[in-house]
Design a protein around this motif. Sequence first.
Motif, PDB file in Angstrom:
ATOM      1  N   UNK A  26       1.184  13.016 -12.942  1.00  0.00           N
ATOM      2  CA  UNK A  26       1.852  11.708 -12.832  1.00  0.00           C
ATOM      3  C   UNK A  26       2.342  11.475 -11.412  1.00  0.00           C
ATOM      4  N   UNK A  27       2.882  12.523 -10.808  1.00  0.00           N
ATOM      5  CA  UNK A  27       3.397  12.418  -9.441  1.00  0.00           C
ATOM      6  C   UNK A  27       2.295  12.088  -8.448  1.00  0.00           C
ATOM      7  N   UNK A  28       1.183  12.825  -8.530  1.00  0.00           N
ATOM      8  CA  UNK A  28       0.096  12.627  -7.571  1.00  0.00           C
ATOM      9  C   UNK A  28      -0.533  11.242  -7.734  1.00  0.00           C
ATOM     10  N   UNK A  29      -0.714  10.797  -8.972  1.00  0.00           N
ATOM     11  CA  UNK A  29      -1.291   9.464  -9.200  1.00  0.00           C
ATOM     12  C   UNK A  29      -0.377   8.387  -8.625  1.00  0.00           C
ATOM     13  N   UNK A  30       0.923   8.501  -8.884  1.00  0.00           N
ATOM     14  CA  UNK A  30       1.879   7.523  -8.354  1.00  0.00           C
ATOM     15  C   UNK A  30       1.892   7.559  -6.825  1.00  0.00           C
ATOM     16  N   UNK A  31       1.854   8.755  -6.253  1.00  0.00           N
ATOM     17  CA  UNK A  31       1.849   8.886  -4.792  1.00  0.00           C
ATOM     18  C   UNK A  31       0.594   8.258  -4.191  1.00  0.00           C
ATOM     19  N   UNK A  32      -0.550   8.431  -4.836  1.00  0.00           N
ATOM     20  CA  UNK A  32      -1.795   7.828  -4.355  1.00  0.00           C
ATOM     21  C   UNK A  32      -1.732   6.302  -4.424  1.00  0.00           C
ATOM     22  N   UNK A  33      -1.173   5.777  -5.510  1.00  0.00           N
ATOM     23  CA  UNK A  33      -1.063   4.319  -5.675  1.00  0.00           C
ATOM     24  C   UNK A  33      -0.212   3.715  -4.555  1.00  0.00           C
ATOM     25  N   UNK A  34       0.811   4.445  -4.135  1.00  0.00           N
ATOM     26  CA  UNK A  34       1.687   3.950  -3.075  1.00  0.00           C
ATOM     27  C   UNK A  34       1.112   4.247  -1.687  1.00  0.00           C
ATOM     28  N   UNK A  35       0.681   5.484  -1.479  1.00  0.00           N
ATOM     29  CA  UNK A  35       0.362   5.952  -0.125  1.00  0.00           C
ATOM     30  C   UNK A  35      -0.964   5.424   0.416  1.00  0.00           C
ATOM     31  N   UNK A  36      -1.994   5.333  -0.420  1.00  0.00           N
ATOM     32  CA  UNK A  36      -3.308   4.924   0.095  1.00  0.00           C
ATOM     33  C   UNK A  36      -3.305   3.472   0.574  1.00  0.00           C
ATOM     34  N   UNK A  37      -2.831   2.505  -0.243  1.00  0.00           N
ATOM     35  CA  UNK A  37      -2.766   1.126   0.286  1.00  0.00           C
ATOM     36  C   UNK A  37      -1.860   1.001   1.506  1.00  0.00           C
ATOM     37  N   UNK A  38      -0.739   1.732   1.488  1.00  0.00           N
ATOM     38  CA  UNK A  38       0.182   1.669   2.627  1.00  0.00           C
ATOM     39  C   UNK A  38      -0.458   2.272   3.874  1.00  0.00           C
ATOM     40  N   UNK A  39      -1.215   3.337   3.694  1.00  0.00           N
ATOM     41  CA  UNK A  39      -1.913   3.954   4.818  1.00  0.00           C
ATOM     42  C   UNK A  39      -2.967   3.037   5.402  1.00  0.00           C
ATOM     43  N   UNK A  40      -3.674   2.308   4.529  1.00  0.00           N
ATOM     44  CA  UNK A  40      -4.671   1.331   4.996  1.00  0.00           C
ATOM     45  C   UNK A  40      -3.981   0.199   5.739  1.00  0.00           C
ATOM     46  N   UNK A  41      -2.850  -0.248   5.209  1.00  0.00           N
ATOM     47  CA  UNK A  41      -2.096  -1.331   5.850  1.00  0.00           C
ATOM     48  C   UNK A  41      -1.587  -0.908   7.230  1.00  0.00           C
ATOM     49  N   UNK A  42      -1.225   0.345   7.377  1.00  0.00           N
ATOM     50  CA  UNK A  42      -0.724   0.848   8.660  1.00  0.00           C
ATOM     51  C   UNK A  42      -1.772   0.749   9.770  1.00  0.00           C
ATOM     52  N   UNK A  43      -3.041   0.661   9.370  1.00  0.00           N
ATOM     53  CA  UNK A  43      -4.113   0.567  10.357  1.00  0.00           C
ATOM     54  C   UNK A  43      -4.042  -0.726  11.165  1.00  0.00           C
ATOM     55  N   UNK A  44      -3.333  -1.718  10.637  1.00  0.00           N
ATOM     56  CA  UNK A  44      -3.290  -3.024  11.290  1.00  0.00           C
ATOM     57  C   UNK A  44      -2.215  -3.131  12.365  1.00  0.00           C
ATOM     58  N   UNK A  45      -1.323  -2.149  12.438  1.00  0.00           N
ATOM     59  CA  UNK A  45      -0.210  -2.261  13.385  1.00  0.00           C
ATOM     60  C   UNK A  45       0.289  -0.890  13.827  1.00  0.00           C
TER      61      UNK A  45
END
Length: 213
Positions: free
Chosen positions: A28-47
Amino acid sequence: MQLVLTYFSNHFSDYILLVREHILISLSTVILAMIIAIPLGILCNSSDFLYKGVKGLFGTLRIVPSLAILVLFIPIVGTGMKLAVLALTILAIPPILINTALAFRTLPEAVLETALGMGMGAWRTFFIVKLPLAFPLIFAGVKTAVVEVIASATLAAYIGAGGLGSLIFTGLGLMRTDLLLIGGVSVGILSLLSGYLLNRLDHRITKYKTVNN
């Protein structure tokens, strides 16, 4: 060794329940972390500013002991599995987030220009070019998070969430070496097994991509 065998003969069903709880908390922890971290990591690419800010924030949170996070959030969340997953998610986000951001920030420009020259739109370029190229580094972050979470999930027992940590805390309280051994070895085996399975999955996916390419 006789005490270990005696425990398994008398409490095997209880042991299986603790293993299932430990896996459920970790998954549950890893799935939740992936849901948060992967989109946020992609978004960080813009700035660059966003990348440095998010990296600094979660890097700071990562050095905070999980037990301290558990204690701080008890008045807000209460005890049990929800609190354990919340605390462990804060631990799991940084390696996935940092690897995801780094993966998308280091994509080869020549490949992206080629995709643009072939007339690919933004979405096609993302799913056909960027994501496959970024996958190995993202997956490496996920593997790191999984191993760390499984090891740290022993603390879940401290706030009544169950898991193999129950054996370790009980063993410490009763000075039972057999319970400490069973709990510690079981967590170690789960960590090694999860790492092995993820490495096999990574190998299969990479092999499949290589064949297709």
